[in-house]
Scaffold this motif. Structure first.
Motif, PDB file in Angstrom:
ATOM      1  N   GLU A 139     -65.739 119.466   1.077  1.00 33.63           N
ATOM      2  CA  GLU A 139     -64.711 119.019   1.006  1.00 33.63           C
ATOM      3  C   GLU A 139     -63.754 119.503  -0.019  1.00 33.63           C
ATOM      4  OE1 GLU A 139     -64.693 114.612   1.455  1.00 33.63           O
ATOM      5  OE2 GLU A 139     -66.143 114.734   3.135  1.00 33.63           O
ATOM      6  N   THR A 162     -59.714 121.939  -0.174  1.00 36.95           N
ATOM      7  CA  THR A 162     -58.611 121.750  -0.998  1.00 36.95           C
ATOM      8  C   THR A 162     -58.200 122.923  -1.692  1.00 36.95           C
ATOM      9  OG1 THR A 162     -59.383 121.269  -3.398  1.00 36.95           O
ATOM     10  CG2 THR A 162     -59.132 119.449  -1.649  1.00 36.95           C
ATOM     11  N   ILE A 184     -54.725 124.213  -1.041  1.00 37.51           N
ATOM     12  CA  ILE A 184     -53.659 123.506  -1.664  1.00 37.51           C
ATOM     13  C   ILE A 184     -53.358 123.851  -3.042  1.00 37.51           C
ATOM     14  CG2 ILE A 184     -53.145 121.152  -2.432  1.00 37.51           C
ATOM     15  CD1 ILE A 184     -54.900 120.056  -0.117  1.00 37.51           C
ATOM     16  N   HIS A 198     -50.984 119.153  -8.642  1.00 38.56           N
ATOM     17  CA  HIS A 198     -52.184 119.543  -7.773  1.00 38.56           C
ATOM     18  C   HIS A 198     -52.889 118.129  -7.566  1.00 38.56           C
ATOM     19  CE1 HIS A 198     -55.676 121.187  -6.016  1.00 38.56           C
ATOM     20  NE2 HIS A 198     -56.297 120.686  -6.588  1.00 38.56           N
ATOM     21  N   THR A 251     -51.198 115.544  -5.107  1.00 36.70           N
ATOM     22  CA  THR A 251     -51.161 115.679  -3.541  1.00 36.70           C
ATOM     23  C   THR A 251     -52.066 114.979  -3.017  1.00 36.70           C
ATOM     24  OG1 THR A 251     -52.989 117.268  -3.499  1.00 36.70           O
ATOM     25  CG2 THR A 251     -50.796 118.406  -3.890  1.00 36.70           C
ATOM     26  N   GLU A 304     -53.880 115.051  -0.439  1.00 38.78           N
ATOM     27  CA  GLU A 304     -55.128 115.348   0.260  1.00 38.78           C
ATOM     28  C   GLU A 304     -56.352 115.434  -1.215  1.00 38.78           C
ATOM     29  OE1 GLU A 304     -52.340 117.765   2.577  1.00 38.78           O
ATOM     30  OE2 GLU A 304     -52.364 117.176   0.255  1.00 38.78           O
ATOM     31  N   VAL A 305     -55.735 115.840  -2.090  1.00 41.68           N
ATOM     32  CA  VAL A 305     -56.661 115.890  -3.586  1.00 41.68           C
ATOM     33  C   VAL A 305     -56.906 114.574  -4.053  1.00 41.68           C
ATOM     34  CG1 VAL A 305     -56.748 116.637  -5.974  1.00 41.68           C
ATOM     35  CG2 VAL A 305     -56.118 118.341  -4.283  1.00 41.68           C
ATOM     36  N   LEU A 336     -59.502 112.605  -1.818  1.00 39.89           N
ATOM     37  CA  LEU A 336     -60.742 113.192  -2.054  1.00 39.89           C
ATOM     38  C   LEU A 336     -61.226 112.509  -3.264  1.00 39.89           C
ATOM     39  CD1 LEU A 336     -62.613 115.979  -1.516  1.00 39.89           C
ATOM     40  CD2 LEU A 336     -61.745 116.375  -3.749  1.00 39.89           C
TER      41      LEU A 336
END
Length: 119
Positions: free
Chosen positions: A37, A41, A44, A81, A84, A86-87, A90
């Motif tokens: 996972e 990233t 990104i 970063h 974002t 997605e991060v 996570l």
């Protein structure tokens, strides 16, 4: 999301680079899943012009330890970063499961490593 540790680039004319380095520990049976996972990233991070390096590796699967190293042009690039979707998602998933021993360093001056033979 902003980083829990910050370093003032303004005090050094904006030339400070950010280094993140250390270990992350997750439950051993989840270590490969976490690594997959986090590595998902990478694109990104690499799309962020302030990213110079991002790498995670499984150090010891028996104890669930991973080694992390990141280099960023600035605190702002790192914060971008981390913000974002997605991060953020996570970290929302994994923070309750991890012990994070990654540390943040502000680098004001850098030079290439030189090797000598000692002769």
């Amino acid at each position: 999301m902003t980083s829990p540790l910050t370093y003032s680039a303004e005090a050094h004319n904006g030339r400070t680079k950010i280094i993140l380095a250390g270990r992350v520990f997750v439950p051993p049976k989840l270590a490969e899943e976490f690594l997959d996972e986090i590595q998902a990233t990478y694109p990104i991070a690499e799309a962020n012009p302030g990213n110079l390096l991002i790498a995670f590796s499984l150090e010891d699967p028996e104890i669930g330890s991973l080694t992390a190293i990141e280099q960023w042009e600035s605190q702002e690039a790192l914060d971008e970063h981390l913000a974002t979707p997605e991060v953020s998602k996570l970290y929302a998933k994994w923070l309750p499961l991890m012990r994070n021993e990654v540390r943040q360093f502000g680098i004001v001056d850098e030079s290439p490593m030189t090797y000598t033979t000692g002769r």
